[in-house]
Design a protein around this motif. Structure first.
Motif, mmCIF file in Angstrom:
data_model
loop_
_atom_site.group_PDB
_atom_site.id
_atom_site.type_symbol
_atom_site.label_atom_id
_atom_site.label_comp_id
_atom_site.label_asym_id
_atom_site.label_seq_id
_atom_site.Cartn_x
_atom_site.Cartn_y
_atom_site.Cartn_z
ATOM 1 N N LYS C 106 -21.364 131.863 40.097
ATOM 2 C CA LYS C 106 -20.092 131.154 39.987
ATOM 3 C C LYS C 106 -19.999 129.983 40.963
ATOM 4 N N TYR C 107 -20.284 130.257 42.221
ATOM 5 C CA TYR C 107 -20.148 129.200 43.226
ATOM 6 C C TYR C 107 -21.503 128.676 43.697
ATOM 7 N N LEU C 108 -22.574 129.335 43.285
ATOM 8 C CA LEU C 108 -23.934 128.878 43.607
ATOM 9 C C LEU C 108 -24.160 128.709 45.103
ATOM 10 N N LEU C 109 -23.535 129.587 45.874
ATOM 11 C CA LEU C 109 -23.699 129.470 47.320
ATOM 12 C C LEU C 109 -24.963 130.188 47.761
ATOM 13 N N PRO C 110 -25.613 129.673 48.794
ATOM 14 C CA PRO C 110 -26.923 130.188 49.194
ATOM 15 C C PRO C 110 -26.845 131.518 49.958
ATOM 16 N N ASP C 111 -27.899 132.291 49.811
ATOM 17 C CA ASP C 111 -28.006 133.583 50.497
ATOM 18 C C ASP C 111 -28.727 133.366 51.827
ATOM 19 N N PRO C 112 -28.048 133.593 52.943
ATOM 20 C CA PRO C 112 -28.666 133.267 54.248
ATOM 21 C C PRO C 112 -29.858 134.152 54.575
ATOM 22 N N VAL C 113 -29.781 135.421 54.245
ATOM 23 C CA VAL C 113 -30.822 136.357 54.662
ATOM 24 C C VAL C 113 -32.096 136.146 53.857
ATOM 25 N N GLU C 114 -31.961 136.052 52.546
ATOM 26 C CA GLU C 114 -33.149 135.841 51.711
ATOM 27 C C GLU C 114 -33.750 134.453 51.966
ATOM 28 N N THR C 115 -32.894 133.498 52.251
ATOM 29 C CA THR C 115 -33.393 132.147 52.532
ATOM 30 C C THR C 115 -34.230 132.123 53.809
ATOM 31 N N LEU C 116 -33.760 132.837 54.818
ATOM 32 C CA LEU C 116 -34.522 132.897 56.065
ATOM 33 C C LEU C 116 -35.866 133.594 55.839
ATOM 34 N N LYS C 117 -35.825 134.703 55.093
ATOM 35 C CA LYS C 117 -37.045 135.454 54.831
ATOM 36 C C LYS C 117 -38.055 134.590 54.072
ATOM 37 N N ALA C 118 -37.599 133.915 53.050
ATOM 38 C CA ALA C 118 -38.503 133.074 52.255
ATOM 39 C C ALA C 118 -39.035 131.899 53.073
ATOM 40 N N THR C 119 -38.195 131.356 53.931
ATOM 41 C CA THR C 119 -38.644 130.247 54.779
ATOM 42 C C THR C 119 -39.802 130.674 55.667
#
Lengths: 256, 256, 256, 256
Positions: C106-119
């Motif tokens: 709906k809002y397409l807001l980013p996931d902080p935890v998964e983003t950090l892990k993938a980074t």
């Protein structure tokens, strides 16, 4: 709290309420009662210019407790405003007049020049003049010099519920004014009424936001509470804004 | 009004109050009493990690009426937070814990990853976890899934008094959350507390704005009133904002 | 002006452009050319995961001048993101990857935890990782530590055109970051792009505002000019805001 | 782009520049040249009311390219303004006059009544009158009727750098005006100038923000670029703001 005095009359409540747009007179009366307002605006159209108050609305309100504030809504210039004020004095038996001169039917914004002219004349005629105007600090000073009992700068265009869009100018008006400053128009939520009071406004006028609420009586109470809160905060002394965080809790590292 | 329930405990008041920064314990107690708050934060440093409550502050407050909410301020990661929470449980005799993990000493902003990790662990250990976090809607959902009792997104950096700078994100959080949303940090005036409640927040936490006010006791009352006003307005149903003016008074020309 | 360097590549332009939502590929190409952007995002869906670039879009763009920035839009967690990045590297022949993990449709807001892990994982695998995230200063520092080439905090939810709603936090991120800060999402007008650059952002990413403009090519030029203006103003040193008026003209009274 | 016409003269540039507050005349000249402005304000005090232009500033500027716009800063009412305008016409050899009547020395806000009166008189005397006023839509219409060549509503008090605090009212003025609308005062950054142009303003006047910048010449260029960007965006058609996110990239799940 210091009391508010306008036209020699003392007001305990700093919430003025408008009477337009309610779905019924009964609901309006209940909302006004719940608001504990002591100053309510009335449009002259309501009494059809007959010299007696036939509108149900008027008969149930205790005028010892509540001051009627007839407005001149619908007039286009100073001349019409003066005429309207004279009718109003006869009809409502009061010298209080809310001066509204807005020639433009779309945004209903006030005319500064005609408003000043009418204020001068009406003040000389013994009226207690409360002019509705733009948040224009220089105009406010001139209205004060012309004999206005208060100034009523707008927060945002009438009925938009946008809040204190004129905040920067309201601050200057409040700082410089020697007559009460009442924020009129645009206040759409109790938080916005509280904000006006925190700035140091002497009162606020609310109409649309109460009248069109899901529950107007409860909304009237919410505004009453918010106005008290805002005034109390103003008198208690609010802190400044900071760029950096200011810790509330001791920050010495936990396990040292 | 619906009551607020957290950790199985019912709260009549939606104003949470912090206990830091007051100029004296006596003033703090009076302000808390005036606020009618039923949830107050306490920093563990206050009791110097002794296992008994020696702080004067703690002895005068009726814990039947008021829930203590110890915070973990000063910890730098999840591990320290869990340790701190365990100490806290012993010291204060409560499972409630306000989780604050902010490694950066300048802006005191919360660490999302460590906060999530600590929430998971503490929830499993039976704590009632109230995590202080950024106004990040996705993180809020993950904290909820991890067992947080509430989410406590910030309005602005702690102690800045800037109000609801995160308003757009708070709206989304409130819309999507299944646990109570408590706006924490940044609220500097009663109008801002009312605004948070009007958005649909379940409660607000205020500390600096009361503690450093000219008159903290009066300011506590102002916040109490404003929170009630904002909640009442939310329940009564606020109107929308409009671009064009909406006349409150009949506009048919006066002298027609 | 100092040049912007990301992943060892130097960029003269500080305007990144997205390629979604244009009404035709031809219009998109013209807008990109007019923007003088040297970094354009491409969605992997565009090439249908075939291992060759069949999309017309890709064939006409000079990759010596323009860096492709494939994004992972559509993935729901770190694992999918890593897989998507690997495909992307093969398809587009670049290590650059815009990491977008937004589980909520709906809002397409980013996931902080998964983003950090993938980074963390992608950086180790030699990718040049540009993560799209909330304007969360602590998360930005952790991404930097995890090897992110830049941070890409959002100004407002994607496609809302609301501008820098996260301004207070962007300022902190810019102040504290050791990697380039690129404001992504929410920028709906050239003035807002200029504002981001004036704050000290290293670049901005614009998509919707150009793609859906009445005239996308002219709007691309407008953004190009605004980004230059904002960067130039940042380097030239903007003045502070004042509460009181500061006269520009000599004020000694005219007829003295 | 459509050209701007005022007083029968055509202007390619929509950036007007003030000449006060520069640290030297040389710097001022360079900044004006860099700005490519074709309309610059000059205070009458600069020429000490002698009937010849002895100020170095005036001698180096090509008046075929640049229109001088003398202002009446320092006058307190319409009478003084008319006198000042007459002196100005003789001194500068131009009918253009920027009308500034601000009796209050603290906030330098304009007087609406005296400004209207002076506009009427000066227009009859053949002046090209550009009045500096509050962002008051009704006053703007009256000035237009009185013969003003443009209206120059303020964005914020002079020299505050606060930007478009009057935005809601500027929008109405622009919508309703038949003469060019030039936003004057308060513009402190190129992004703010771009914002005014995006709203549809015909030009902006900038002084303080250029004069007191770290590097005034570079800042002048930045404003030039921003004004162009904002105008271009206005003509290209900006998109609306949305509450919900609007995806830029295809969102079908990655691994389906």
């Amino acid at each position: 709290m210091n009391k508010l005095v306008i036209g020699g009359r003392e007001f305990s409540s700093r919430l003025f309420v408008g009477t337009g747009k309610f779905s019924s007179n009964e609901l309006m009366e209940k909302a006004i009662e719940a608001s504990e307002s002591e100053m309510i605006t009335v449009a002259m159209k309501r009494i059809n210019m007959t010299h007696e108050a036939t509108d149900d609305m008027l008969t149930h309100i205790d005028r010892n407790r509540v001051q009627f504030l007839p407005n001149t809504s619908g007039v286009r210039n100073a001349e019409e405003a003066v005429l309207a004020a004279q009718f109003s004095r006869e009809c409502f038996g009061t010298d209080f007049i809310k001066l509204e001169i807005h020639p433009d039917p779309k945004y209903l914004l006030p005319d500064p020049v005609e408003t000043l002219k009418a204020t001068e004349q009406l003040a000389k005629m013994g009226f207690v003049v409360l002019p509705y105007i733009q948040a224009d600090p220089v105009l406010c000073k001139r209205l004060e010099e012309a004999g206005a009992a208060t100034v009523m700068p707008l927060g945002a265009p009438i009925g938009t519920n946008k809040g204190l869009r004129t905040r920067d100018f309201l601050q200057i008006i409040i700082e410089e004014s020697n007559v009460p400053v009442i924020v009129d128009a645009g206040i759409g939520a109790p938080s916005q009424a509280a904000e006006a009071m925190e700035l140091g406004a002497d009162a606020v006028l609310v109409n649309t936001a109460i009248a069109v609420a899901g529950n107007p009586v409860e909304m009237a109470i919410a505004f009453k509470e918010a106005v008290k809160a805002g005034r109390r905060a103003y008198e208690a002394g609010l802190g400044a804004q900071y760029h950096f965080a200011q810790a509330s809790s001791p920050l010495t590292s936990f396990l040292d």
